[in-house]
Scaffold this motif. Structure first.
Motif, PDB file in Angstrom:
ATOM      1  N   ASN A   1     -34.550  25.329  39.855  1.00 35.76           N
ATOM      2  CA  ASN A   1     -34.219  23.907  39.755  1.00 35.76           C
ATOM      3  C   ASN A   1     -33.568  23.436  41.038  1.00 35.76           C
ATOM      4  O   ASN A   1     -32.935  24.220  41.751  1.00 35.76           O
ATOM      5  CB  ASN A   1     -33.246  23.663  38.590  1.00 35.76           C
ATOM      6  N   PRO A   2     -33.707  22.128  41.349  1.00 37.34           N
ATOM      7  CA  PRO A   2     -32.941  21.585  42.473  1.00 37.34           C
ATOM      8  C   PRO A   2     -31.464  21.873  42.283  1.00 37.34           C
ATOM      9  O   PRO A   2     -30.956  21.905  41.153  1.00 37.34           O
ATOM     10  CB  PRO A   2     -33.240  20.088  42.398  1.00 37.34           C
ATOM     11  N   ARG A   3     -30.766  22.087  43.387  1.00 36.78           N
ATOM     12  CA  ARG A   3     -29.344  22.421  43.303  1.00 36.78           C
ATOM     13  C   ARG A   3     -28.627  21.839  44.512  1.00 36.78           C
ATOM     14  O   ARG A   3     -29.253  21.502  45.528  1.00 36.78           O
ATOM     15  CB  ARG A   3     -29.154  23.938  43.248  1.00 36.78           C
ATOM     16  N   LEU A   4     -27.322  21.750  44.414  1.00 37.77           N
ATOM     17  CA  LEU A   4     -26.477  21.261  45.491  1.00 37.77           C
ATOM     18  C   LEU A   4     -25.582  22.390  45.952  1.00 37.77           C
ATOM     19  O   LEU A   4     -24.804  22.936  45.173  1.00 37.77           O
ATOM     20  CB  LEU A   4     -25.636  20.075  45.016  1.00 37.77           C
ATOM     21  N   GLU A   5     -25.701  22.746  47.232  1.00 35.49           N
ATOM     22  CA  GLU A   5     -24.855  23.782  47.831  1.00 35.49           C
ATOM     23  C   GLU A   5     -23.981  23.133  48.887  1.00 35.49           C
ATOM     24  O   GLU A   5     -24.470  22.355  49.710  1.00 35.49           O
ATOM     25  CB  GLU A   5     -25.727  24.875  48.461  1.00 35.49           C
ATOM     26  N   VAL A   6     -22.684  23.447  48.890  1.00 32.15           N
ATOM     27  CA  VAL A   6     -21.739  22.798  49.789  1.00 32.15           C
ATOM     28  C   VAL A   6     -21.099  23.831  50.705  1.00 32.15           C
ATOM     29  O   VAL A   6     -20.585  24.852  50.246  1.00 32.15           O
ATOM     30  CB  VAL A   6     -20.645  22.044  49.010  1.00 32.15           C
ATOM     31  N   ALA A   7     -21.145  23.550  52.010  1.00 29.38           N
ATOM     32  CA  ALA A   7     -20.509  24.418  53.000  1.00 29.38           C
ATOM     33  C   ALA A   7     -20.130  23.580  54.207  1.00 29.38           C
ATOM     34  O   ALA A   7     -20.922  22.776  54.684  1.00 29.38           O
ATOM     35  CB  ALA A   7     -21.452  25.548  53.415  1.00 29.38           C
ATOM     36  N   GLU A   8     -18.919  23.749  54.673  1.00 31.23           N
ATOM     37  CA  GLU A   8     -18.422  23.058  55.868  1.00 31.23           C
ATOM     38  C   GLU A   8     -18.544  21.542  55.754  1.00 31.23           C
ATOM     39  O   GLU A   8     -18.826  20.857  56.723  1.00 31.23           O
ATOM     40  CB  GLU A   8     -19.167  23.559  57.110  1.00 31.23           C
ATOM     41  N   GLY A   9     -18.317  21.041  54.555  1.00 30.13           N
ATOM     42  CA  GLY A   9     -18.352  19.600  54.343  1.00 30.13           C
ATOM     43  C   GLY A   9     -19.735  19.018  54.183  1.00 30.13           C
ATOM     44  O   GLY A   9     -19.878  17.804  54.005  1.00 30.13           O
ATOM     45  N   VAL A  10     -20.764  19.854  54.252  1.00 26.60           N
ATOM     46  CA  VAL A  10     -22.144  19.388  54.127  1.00 26.60           C
ATOM     47  C   VAL A  10     -22.724  19.864  52.800  1.00 26.60           C
ATOM     48  O   VAL A  10     -22.686  21.055  52.490  1.00 26.60           O
ATOM     49  CB  VAL A  10     -23.015  19.897  55.286  1.00 26.60           C
ATOM     50  N   GLY A  11     -23.249  18.924  52.039  1.00 24.81           N
ATOM     51  CA  GLY A  11     -23.926  19.267  50.799  1.00 24.81           C
ATOM     52  C   GLY A  11     -25.422  19.359  51.046  1.00 24.81           C
ATOM     53  O   GLY A  11     -26.030  18.398  51.514  1.00 24.81           O
ATOM     54  N   THR A  12     -26.014  20.510  50.770  1.00 22.05           N
ATOM     55  CA  THR A  12     -27.456  20.666  50.905  1.00 22.05           C
ATOM     56  C   THR A  12     -28.093  20.512  49.541  1.00 22.05           C
ATOM     57  O   THR A  12     -27.811  21.279  48.619  1.00 22.05           O
ATOM     58  CB  THR A  12     -27.824  22.045  51.494  1.00 22.05           C
ATOM     59  N   LEU A  13     -28.932  19.487  49.425  1.00 18.05           N
ATOM     60  CA  LEU A  13     -29.655  19.246  48.193  1.00 18.05           C
ATOM     61  C   LEU A  13     -31.001  19.963  48.323  1.00 18.05           C
ATOM     62  O   LEU A  13     -31.906  19.481  49.005  1.00 18.05           O
ATOM     63  CB  LEU A  13     -29.851  17.732  47.997  1.00 18.05           C
ATOM     64  N   CYS A  14     -31.077  21.132  47.703  1.00 18.34           N
ATOM     65  CA  CYS A  14     -32.276  21.978  47.798  1.00 18.34           C
ATOM     66  C   CYS A  14     -33.230  21.623  46.659  1.00 18.34           C
ATOM     67  O   CYS A  14     -32.849  21.686  45.485  1.00 18.34           O
ATOM     68  CB  CYS A  14     -31.900  23.452  47.672  1.00 18.34           C
ATOM     69  N   LEU A  15     -34.458  21.280  46.986  1.00 21.30           N
ATOM     70  CA  LEU A  15     -35.416  20.889  45.950  1.00 21.30           C
ATOM     71  C   LEU A  15     -35.822  22.087  45.103  1.00 21.30           C
ATOM     72  O   LEU A  15     -35.819  22.023  43.876  1.00 21.30           O
ATOM     73  CB  LEU A  15     -36.636  20.244  46.590  1.00 21.30           C
ATOM     74  N   ASP A  16     -36.225  23.185  45.732  1.00 20.11           N
ATOM     75  CA  ASP A  16     -36.398  24.491  45.083  1.00 20.11           C
ATOM     76  C   ASP A  16     -37.253  24.441  43.818  1.00 20.11           C
ATOM     77  O   ASP A  16     -36.827  24.856  42.750  1.00 20.11           O
ATOM     78  CB  ASP A  16     -35.030  25.095  44.772  1.00 20.11           C
ATOM     79  N   ARG A  17     -38.485  23.933  43.966  1.00 23.26           N
ATOM     80  CA  ARG A  17     -39.458  24.033  42.879  1.00 23.26           C
ATOM     81  C   ARG A  17     -40.760  24.600  43.453  1.00 23.26           C
ATOM     82  O   ARG A  17     -41.675  23.864  43.796  1.00 23.26           O
ATOM     83  CB  ARG A  17     -39.708  22.678  42.218  1.00 23.26           C
ATOM     84  N   PRO A  18     -40.814  25.919  43.609  1.00 21.66           N
ATOM     85  CA  PRO A  18     -41.981  26.542  44.205  1.00 21.66           C
ATOM     86  C   PRO A  18     -43.259  26.219  43.407  1.00 21.66           C
ATOM     87  O   PRO A  18     -43.175  25.954  42.201  1.00 21.66           O
ATOM     88  CB  PRO A  18     -41.657  28.040  44.128  1.00 21.66           C
ATOM     89  N   PRO A  19     -44.435  26.245  44.075  1.00 29.94           N
ATOM     90  CA  PRO A  19     -44.558  26.640  45.483  1.00 29.94           C
ATOM     91  C   PRO A  19     -44.426  25.478  46.471  1.00 29.94           C
ATOM     92  O   PRO A  19     -44.160  25.706  47.646  1.00 29.94           O
ATOM     93  CB  PRO A  19     -45.979  27.212  45.539  1.00 29.94           C
ATOM     94  N   MET A  20     -44.611  24.221  46.020  1.00 28.48           N
ATOM     95  CA  MET A  20     -44.680  23.105  46.960  1.00 28.48           C
ATOM     96  C   MET A  20     -43.711  21.978  46.627  1.00 28.48           C
ATOM     97  O   MET A  20     -43.833  20.867  47.120  1.00 28.48           O
ATOM     98  CB  MET A  20     -46.109  22.544  46.994  1.00 28.48           C
ATOM     99  N   ASN A  21     -42.741  22.262  45.740  1.00 28.26           N
ATOM    100  CA  ASN A  21     -41.725  21.265  45.368  1.00 28.26           C
ATOM    101  C   ASN A  21     -42.332  19.985  44.798  1.00 28.26           C
ATOM    102  O   ASN A  21     -41.894  18.870  45.121  1.00 28.26           O
ATOM    103  CB  ASN A  21     -40.844  20.929  46.576  1.00 28.26           C
ATOM    104  N   ALA A  22     -43.347  20.137  43.952  1.00 30.47           N
ATOM    105  CA  ALA A  22     -43.909  18.972  43.281  1.00 30.47           C
ATOM    106  C   ALA A  22     -42.824  18.290  42.460  1.00 30.47           C
ATOM    107  O   ALA A  22     -42.067  18.939  41.733  1.00 30.47           O
ATOM    108  CB  ALA A  22     -45.072  19.388  42.379  1.00 30.47           C
TER     109      ALA A  22
END
Length: 249
Positions: free
Chosen positions: A2-23
């Motif tokens: 599932n898409p997720r939010l990862e936070v490091a150094e003040g930056v939130g990375t919104l990872c789409l993460d729906r293999p294979p092509m993030n439809a």
């Protein structure tokens, strides 16, 4: 996954993460909205990177899911689709899209929601909905024309053609092109150096209204900042150390 939010150094990375092509199926759209709203309210997130991974940013909507939807179903769904993307636009912090591989249809529309777009040399962008007998439905007809101008937007939307990274850069569809394996690092570095602030809201609000109202918005934010610690720290650092040395919390 599932898409997720990862936070490091003040930056939130919104990872789409729906293999294979993030439809971008309905569940992904709804999760995207939740994560954008979370990023907007979290104090430990100063900027956001939207990232699809090394293979693809997002190849578009889930066509098989759409095939099962009739007119009534899409009428009921279309507003939620647009609201999911608008939630990314409304994040009151700098947002950068880090695009490798395909960013087509809804994927291109998602990239349009960012303030800045960094593409890999292998990126392919476009709005191919016309090839399905459709038009863009998640903001493409509106945001693309505002970004690159109506005639260039019409060319992409009317033909459904895909453009490589170099043409996307020439069109103004992306802001920087780097080797594909450097896209995320470049996007994270761009985001990490930015402090949360009201400039984005002043610009975006002004673009949505007449210039007099926009100037009033700018004036209110500008004067309001004179009551903040950031203003005091920034000006003191400039006077004592020279420009570009201030560090904001």
């Amino acid at each position: 996954m599932n898409p997720r939010l990862e936070v490091a150094e003040g930056v939130g990375t919104l990872c789409l993460d729906r293999p294979p092509m993030n439809a971008l199926n309905i569940a992904t759209q709804d999760r995207l909205k939740e994560l954008a709203e979370e990023a907007a309210r979290r104090d430990d997130v100063r900027a956001v990177v939207v990232y699809g991974g090394e293979k693809a940013f997002a190849a578009g909507a889930d066509i098989k899911e759409m095939q099962a939807m009739d007119h009534t179903a899409m009428v009921l769904r279309a507003r939620a689709l647009q609201d999911a993307f608008t939630a990314v636009v409304r994040i009151p912090k700098p947002v950068v899209a880090a695009a490798t591989g395909y960013a087509l249809g809804g994927g291109c529309e998602l990239a349009l929601c960012a303030d800045y777009r960094i593409a890999g040399e292998n990126a392919m962008l476009g709005q191919p909905e016309i090839l399905l007998g459709l038009i863009p439905g998640a903001g493409g007809t509106q945001r693309l024309s505002r970004l690159i101008g109506p005639s260039k937007a019409k060319d992409l939307i009317f033909t459904g053609r895909m453009v490589k990274a170099d043409e996307a850069l020439a069109l103004g569809l992306v802001d920087r092109v780097v080797p594909a394996d450097e896209v995320y690092a470049e996007a994270h570095a761009w985001a990490a150096k930015l402090a949360q602030g009201p400039a984005k809201e002043a610009i975006d609000t002004g673009l949505e209204t007449d210039i007099e109202t926009g100037l009033a918005v700018e004036r209110n934010w500008f004067t309001g900042l004179f009551a903040t610690e950031d203003r005091e720290r920034g000006i003191r650092s400039f006077v004592e150390e020279g420009p570009g040395k201030a560090r904001f919390l």
